[in-house]
Design a protein around this motif. Structure first.
Motif, short mmCIF file in Angstrom:
data_model
loop_
_atom_site.label_atom_id
_atom_site.label_comp_id
_atom_site.label_asym_id
_atom_site.label_seq_id
_atom_site.Cartn_x
_atom_site.Cartn_y
_atom_site.Cartn_z
N THR A 132 15.17 32.63 137.84
CA THR A 132 15.66 33.95 138.09
C THR A 132 16.43 33.82 139.23
O THR A 132 16.25 33.23 140.08
CB THR A 132 14.47 34.59 137.84
OG1 THR A 132 13.59 34.59 138.83
CG2 THR A 132 14.02 34.85 136.43
N ALA A 194 16.85 35.39 132.06
CA ALA A 194 16.81 37.04 132.64
C ALA A 194 18.29 37.60 132.67
O ALA A 194 18.29 38.67 132.06
CB ALA A 194 15.96 37.07 133.90
N SER A 361 16.86 44.10 133.12
CA SER A 361 16.93 43.24 132.10
C SER A 361 17.78 43.66 130.94
O SER A 361 17.83 44.73 130.40
CB SER A 361 15.47 43.03 131.30
OG SER A 361 15.73 42.33 130.09
#
Length: 467
Positions: A132, A194, A361
């Motif tokens: 991420t 993500a 998200s």
């Protein structure tokens, strides 16, 4: 029988009106027996467009003021959840009782219905294989580059095991340095990573991107565009192959016209692409395409534009999943090819970036309402954090019960579905689910009247990526 046909503009004379709507739903909001459309517009207001019963819509009106109330809402659905016979109050009484489902912008995704129920879902889990974005230091904050991956199914990540395509390994490479971070932009959401936003449109030729690039740029305002486009022009036989590179030049110039100062990094077509079906002439077409754009790039730089053309790697047959698309190993090669000029653009000052903007998200909110168990009361279904379709029975008084039960197994089938809708598409009295899958096809799943789904057929056989 679960099939669709046609395709008409419901508001003739409008062009791109719905470009920045965040969610829409349908219902008889006026009590006339005619379905209309309600949706959250670009200003975060709930707009209502009355239907005429013949497939057309009238002028939009605000349903609950113009204060931007719906800014944090991610999904809506309409229905008679209270048994009053109204999905919302008629306009004469002010539509304050619009029944809806909402997803709030929180790290813990929450499903709520008209404020009466909150069903917490598990937090979105990113693939362990993809890092991420780097955590922002409180003492030294690197700038964040807003990046728009733009192109066709290769940009979308088709045929990679995770649908992350080149974007996943590119993010991994970015995270190995500390001078800047990256925030991917776009209206499409593909992959397990993500930050999976992009503008990869399966099946698009150059003209398809050109027709929509104005809205893509307006919606995203990127610092840099990662462009990979043209293989469908050369693989298909519906256009002039010889002018494909010229069409790409027109697209690139449009990007610079729309957003002067943006950086465009174009990766050429993979020279070893075989085609689908295999076409012995394709590689010669690719060579000509790449040669023209490579030579043209110098004139763009001389004109003061931040444009870079980079040659795509010559992938081996073992790095292709089919005749057009790389597999995971091939996508990793494309990622490296994009990373080097992107990093150089930052070093050169072409791409500066700005203060980090935490991204939510981008998993699309996929919920629908319908009577799935045949008791005459509206139920709610939705795709959970594990990409399974869950069923929540309603009680006819504005509430649903949980925990939800899986409607079609727990295999994560719905991972890359972009939207879902519910209805009796077969005339059997059983509510089923239609949805846009990862290949941009409208798929239909039959309901059994007891809260379960089965099947999965293309509702418009013969179409590919229409949606």
């Amino acid at each position: 029988a679960g099939h669709l046909s046609g395709g008409i503009n419901m508001m003739p004379g409008t062009n791109g009106l719905w470009a920045n709507f965040k969610a829409i739903t349908a219902g008889d909001f006026t009590g006339t027996g005619k379905l209309g459309i309600a949706g959250i517009d670009a200003n975060n207001n709930m707009m209502f467009y009355p239907g005429d019963g013949a497939g057309h819509l009238g002028t939009g009106i605000p349903m609950l003021g113009t204060s931007g109330l719906w800014a944090g809402f991610k999904a809506i659905t309409a229905g008679d959840f209270t048994g009053t016979g109204k999905p919302s109050d008629p306009p004469s009484r002010s539509p304050h009782s619009l029944d809806h489902i909402m997803k709030r912008r929180t790290t813990l995704t929450t499903l709520a219905i008209a404020g009466l129920l909150a069903l917490p879902l598990a937090p979105t889990v990113a693939s362990a294989a993809v890092a991420t974005p780097a955590a922002v230091s409180t003492t030294s904050t690197p700038s964040q580059l807003k990046i728009l991956p733009l192109g066709d199914s290769i940009t979308a990540g088709y045929q990679s095991s995770t649908w992350n395509g080149y974007r996943g390994p590119l993010m991994q490479q970015v995270n190995q340095q500390t001078r800047y971070t990256v925030n991917f932009l776009g209206t499409q959401f593909n992959g397990t990573m993500a930050d999976n936003a992009n503008e990869g449109h399966s099946g698009y030729e150059i003209q398809g991107i050109l027709n929509n690039v104005d809205s893509y740029l307006t919606a995203n305002r990127p610092d840099a565009v990662l462009l990979h486009i043209g293989i469908n022009d050369l693989n298909n036989n519906d256009n002039d192959h010889a002018t494909a590179a010229t069409r790409a030049e027109t697209l690139i110039d449009r990007i610079f016209t729309d957003q002067p100062g943006v950086t465009v990094i174009m990766q050429g077509l993979i020279p070893t692409t075989a085609g689908v079906p295999a076409n012995p002439a394709l590689q010669s077409l690719i060579t000509s395409y790449n040669d023209q754009l490579r030579a043209w790039a110098a004139s763009e730089v001389q004109a003061g534009k931040h444009f870079t053309f980079v040659d795509a790697p010559a992938l081996t047959s073992a790095q292709f999943a089919d005749g057009l698309h790389p597999n995971d190993a091939g996508y990793s090669q494309l990622a490296q090819t994009f990373y080097t000029p992107l990093d150089q653009a930052f070093t050169n000052g072409w791409v500066v970036g700005g203060a980090p903007i935490p991204y939510e998200s981008p998993r699309p909110a996929r919920v629908a309402a319908g009577d799935f168990n045949g008791d005459g009361k509206l139920d709610v279904v939705g795709v959970d954090a594990n990409s399974n379709m869950q069923y929540y029975p309603g009680n006819g008084a504005g509430s649903v019960s949980g925990p939800g039960t899986p409607m079609l197994g727990t295999t994560g089938l719905w991972a890359n579905f972009k939207a879902v809708a519910a209805g009796d598409f077969t005339g059997t009295g059983h509510t089923g689910v239609a949805g846009i899958d990862a290949n941009n096809n409208m798929m239909f799943y039959t309901g059994d009247g007891a809260g379960h789904l089965s099947g999965g057929i293309n509702m418009m056989p013969g179409t590919n990526g229409l949606w």
